[in-house]
Write an enzyme that holds these catalytic residues in place. Structure first.
Site, PDB file in Angstrom:
ATOM      1  N   SER A  69       0.943  -1.042  -0.071  1.00 10.16           N
ATOM      2  CA  SER A  69      -0.281  -0.097   0.081  1.00 10.16           C
ATOM      3  C   SER A  69       0.858   1.363   0.192  1.00 10.16           C
ATOM      4  O   SER A  69       2.147   1.355   0.491  1.00 10.16           O
ATOM      5  CB  SER A  69      -0.774   0.074   1.194  1.00 10.16           C
ATOM      6  OG  SER A  69      -1.283   1.141   1.538  1.00 10.16           O
ATOM      7  N   TYR A 110      -1.208  -0.194  10.488  1.00  9.45           N
ATOM      8  CA  TYR A 110      -1.556  -0.631   9.136  1.00  9.45           C
ATOM      9  C   TYR A 110      -0.346  -0.682   8.281  1.00  9.45           C
ATOM     10  O   TYR A 110       0.267  -1.448   7.764  1.00  9.45           O
ATOM     11  CB  TYR A 110      -2.667  -0.103   8.758  1.00  9.45           C
ATOM     12  CG  TYR A 110      -2.947  -0.522   7.059  1.00  9.45           C
ATOM     13  CD1 TYR A 110      -3.210  -1.974   6.973  1.00  9.45           C
ATOM     14  CD2 TYR A 110      -2.865   0.260   6.218  1.00  9.45           C
ATOM     15  CE1 TYR A 110      -3.697  -2.037   5.566  1.00  9.45           C
ATOM     16  CE2 TYR A 110      -2.947  -0.087   5.033  1.00  9.45           C
ATOM     17  CZ  TYR A 110      -3.317  -1.272   4.584  1.00  9.45           C
ATOM     18  OH  TYR A 110      -3.567  -1.617   3.333  1.00  9.45           O
ATOM     19  N   LYS A 137       2.556  -3.471   6.724  1.00  4.09           N
ATOM     20  CA  LYS A 137       2.812  -3.481   5.245  1.00  4.09           C
ATOM     21  C   LYS A 137       4.127  -3.576   4.811  1.00  4.09           C
ATOM     22  O   LYS A 137       4.748  -4.326   4.199  1.00  4.09           O
ATOM     23  CB  LYS A 137       1.877  -2.624   4.506  1.00  4.09           C
ATOM     24  CG  LYS A 137       0.528  -2.598   4.335  1.00  4.09           C
ATOM     25  CD  LYS A 137       0.186  -3.886   3.423  1.00  4.09           C
ATOM     26  CE  LYS A 137      -1.289  -4.279   3.624  1.00  4.09           C
ATOM     27  NZ  LYS A 137      -1.532  -5.688   3.192  1.00  4.09           N
TER      28      LYS A 137
HETATM   29  N1  LIG Z   1      -8.623  -1.627  -0.950  1.00  2.00           N
HETATM   30  C1  LIG Z   1      -7.967  -0.802  -1.047  1.00  2.00           C
HETATM   31  O1  LIG Z   1      -7.898   0.473  -0.834  1.00  2.00           O
HETATM   32  C2  LIG Z   1      -6.320  -1.236  -0.647  1.00  2.00           C
HETATM   33  C3  LIG Z   1      -5.378  -0.252  -0.600  1.00  2.00           C
HETATM   34  C4  LIG Z   1      -4.068  -0.750  -0.335  1.00  2.00           C
HETATM   35  C5  LIG Z   1      -3.763  -1.824   0.113  1.00  2.00           C
HETATM   36  N2  LIG Z   1      -4.603  -2.961   0.124  1.00  2.00           N
HETATM   37  C6  LIG Z   1      -4.466  -4.020   0.638  1.00  2.00           C
HETATM   38  O2  LIG Z   1      -4.984  -5.000  -0.504  1.00  2.00           O
HETATM   39  C7  LIG Z   1      -5.142  -6.412   0.445  1.00  2.00           C
HETATM   40  C8  LIG Z   1      -6.670  -6.713  -0.156  1.00  2.00           C
HETATM   41  O3  LIG Z   1      -7.599  -5.346   0.277  1.00  2.00           O
HETATM   42  P1  LIG Z   1      -9.196  -5.804  -0.053  1.00  2.00           P
HETATM   43  O4  LIG Z   1      -9.483  -4.135  -0.554  1.00  2.00           O
HETATM   44  O5  LIG Z   1      -9.401  -6.625  -0.969  1.00  2.00           O
HETATM   45  O6  LIG Z   1      -9.430  -6.108   1.189  1.00  2.00           O
HETATM   46  P2  LIG Z   1     -10.794  -7.132   1.709  1.00  2.00           P
HETATM   47  O7  LIG Z   1     -11.067  -7.028   3.113  1.00  2.00           O
HETATM   48  O8  LIG Z   1     -11.723  -6.817   0.792  1.00  2.00           O
HETATM   49  O9  LIG Z   1     -10.015  -8.490   1.233  1.00  2.00           O
HETATM   50  C9  LIG Z   1      -9.089  -9.113   2.174  1.00  2.00           C
HETATM   51  C10 LIG Z   1      -9.658 -10.455   2.344  1.00  2.00           C
HETATM   52  O10 LIG Z   1      -8.757 -11.308   2.887  1.00  2.00           O
HETATM   53  C11 LIG Z   1      -9.602 -12.029   3.862  1.00  2.00           C
HETATM   54  N3  LIG Z   1      -8.632 -12.487   5.111  1.00  2.00           N
HETATM   55  C12 LIG Z   1      -8.278 -11.611   5.905  1.00  2.00           C
HETATM   56  N4  LIG Z   1      -7.519 -12.251   6.871  1.00  2.00           N
HETATM   57  C13 LIG Z   1      -7.164 -13.434   6.492  1.00  2.00           C
HETATM   58  C14 LIG Z   1      -6.647 -14.532   7.095  1.00  2.00           C
HETATM   59  N5  LIG Z   1      -6.093 -14.549   7.989  1.00  2.00           N
HETATM   60  N6  LIG Z   1      -6.787 -15.645   6.194  1.00  2.00           N
HETATM   61  C15 LIG Z   1      -7.500 -15.821   5.030  1.00  2.00           C
HETATM   62  N7  LIG Z   1      -8.267 -14.659   4.539  1.00  2.00           N
HETATM   63  C16 LIG Z   1      -8.119 -13.587   5.240  1.00  2.00           C
HETATM   64  C17 LIG Z   1     -10.715 -11.274   4.183  1.00  2.00           C
HETATM   65  O11 LIG Z   1     -11.991 -12.287   4.653  1.00  2.00           O
HETATM   66  C18 LIG Z   1     -10.967 -10.486   2.775  1.00  2.00           C
HETATM   67  O12 LIG Z   1     -12.030 -11.309   2.087  1.00  2.00           O
HETATM   68  C19 LIG Z   1      -5.189  -6.090   1.759  1.00  2.00           C
HETATM   69  O13 LIG Z   1      -3.863  -6.610   2.340  1.00  2.00           O
HETATM   70  C20 LIG Z   1      -5.083  -4.518   2.036  1.00  2.00           C
HETATM   71  O14 LIG Z   1      -4.497  -4.144   2.882  1.00  2.00           O
HETATM   72  C21 LIG Z   1      -5.972  -2.593   0.021  1.00  2.00           C
END
Ligand SMILES: NC(=O)c1ccc[n+]([C@@H]2O[C@H](COP(=O)([O-])OP(=O)(O)OC[C@H]3O[C@@H](n4cnc5c(N)ncnc54)[C@H](O)[C@@H]3O)[C@@H](O)[C@H]2O)c1
Length: 346
Positions: A128, A152, A156
């Site tokens: 991120s 957070y 990362k």
């Molecule tokens: N969406 C954003 O704006 C954004 C921005 C920067 C980085 N990210 C990163 O991208 C990744 C995905 O983000 P997202 O927006 O899809 O989030 P999200 O919450 O929609 O998806 C994450 C998924 O991981 C699953 N999960 C969490 N912990 C788990 C575990 N221990 N075992 C198995 N499954 C698990 C959750 O159920 C969820 O479905 C994350 O790591 C997030 O930090 C997201």
């Protein structure tokens, strides 16, 4: 030979879109998710989008369960992992740092151990732009200082560091940290998207709440930043463009002999738009008004920043194609579809 790929967090927002892109490009895709922030609706959505001749397998599992992950890696002959599982709320991470260190860092270490023991050494990580903390410039390149200011972002960066150390350890690891700026939008079908029935902190899902009557109005924090209209500006990138970059990054790693330098790439479009511009674009797309109120700036919020995405564009031969209008239109389609099918958990 078809390459088998495991997507962790595979039915979350990013993971589901990545899965669809991978399947469309002919990969054999397997998903793992523990439902901590997702629902089976998203899995149904993926299965409806992909062509009937294709399939995707799903495992309900915690990535911290080393043995279960080892079993999946072996059973499915996995060659690479796209690691999207994790918790993602900055605000929650400030209140519950242990949850974030445990689930983001601890579970990732367990995943990497499972991979190492099964000889799986290719991984793409959902990182991120929060790793940059309070950026010194406005266009952020991968060489910018990394100094996250919340738990957070620190999780990362810690995971990035672990992966970099694995690559330096002389073993076969090849990894890529993709630093997302502001993913937004949804698949054009409206069947998968970013859930907004929980407690979203990102702008697009909050707008979905307003438009579907779950929230009275949108709070706009600050209108006297040094930006064109005074409201904060961010680099929004369509989720399908972001997902495509993962497929390109995977091809890149599969073809490269060593782990690439730099091991991190920014995923953004390279320009920022303001909160008011997003509101106007949304109103045009859905022909509805978005009531909003201006609130005081939040401490620590940054007026404006965007990615310098040239390294990703050059190394991955990838260019984002979709516009802000596409992000709004696709989000609105998802919001309508999702609001009519979701059981409210709150
Ligand atoms: N969406 C954003 O704006 C954004 C921005 C920067 C980085 N990210 C990163 O991208 C990744 C995905 O983000 P997202 O927006 O899809 O989030 P999200 O919450 O929609 O998806 C994450 C998924 O991981 C699953 N999960 C969490 N912990 C788990 C575990 N221990 N075992 C198995 N499954 C698990 C959750 O159920 C969820 O479905 C994350 O790591 C997030 O930090 C997201």
């Amino acid at each position: 030979m078809v390459t088998s790929v495991l997507v962790t967090g595979g039915i979350g927002y990013v993971g589901s879109h990545v899965a669809v892109e991978l399947i469309e490009k002919g990969f054999d895709v397997h998903l793992v998710d523990n439902f901590s922030n997702s629902s089976v609706q998203q899995l149904d959505g993926i299965r409806q989008i992909i062509s009937p001749s294709k399939s995707v397998s799903f495992y309900e599992a915690n990535i911290g369960d080393t043995e279960k992950i080892q079993k999946i890696l072996r059973e499915q002959n996995i060659k690479a992992v796209i690691h999207c599982a994790g918790d993602k709320s900055v605000a929650e991470s400030v209140l519950m740092p242990l949850k974030y260190y445990d689930n983001n860092v601890g579970s990732s270490i367990s995943l990497f151990k499972a991979m190492e023991s099964c000889g799986v050494s290719i991984l793409i990580f959902s990182s991120s732009a929060t790793v940059y903390g309070i950026p010194k410039g406005i266009a952020i390149s991968e060489q910018a200082q990394t100094a996250p200011v919340n738990p957070y972002g620190k999780t990362k960066l810690t995971i990035e560091n672990i992966l970099n150390d694995l690559c330096r350890s002389g073993s076969k690891w090849k990894t890529m940290n993709l630093r997302y700026f502001n993913p937004a939008g949804a698949h054009v079908s409206g069947l998968i998207g970013d859930r907004f029935d929980n407690h979203p902190s990102n702008l697009f899902p909050i707008i979905c709440q307003v438009l579907t009557g779950k929230r009275e109005n949108l709070s706009v924090y600050g209108n006297n930043y040094d930006t064109a209209d005074g409201t904060g500006e961010r680099d929004y990138i369509h989720i399908c463009d972001l997902a495509k970059a993962h497929v390109e990054a995977l091809q890149f790693l599969l073809q490269s002999h060593n782990s690439p330098i730099p091991g991190a790439l920014n995923l953004g479009i390279g320009k920022s738009v303001s909160v008011l511009e997003v509101i106007r674009a949304f109103e045009d797309s859905c022909n509805l008004q978005i009531p909003y109120k201006i609130e005081t700036q939040r401490p620590g919020d940054i007026g404006k920043y965007f990615a310098d995405p040239r390294a990703a564009q050059k190394n991955l031969s990838w260019t984002p194609q979709k516009s802000l209008k596409d992000m709004c239109r696709d989000t609105w389609r998802w919001a309508q579809n999702s609001a009519s099918t979701t059981v409210d958990e709150n």
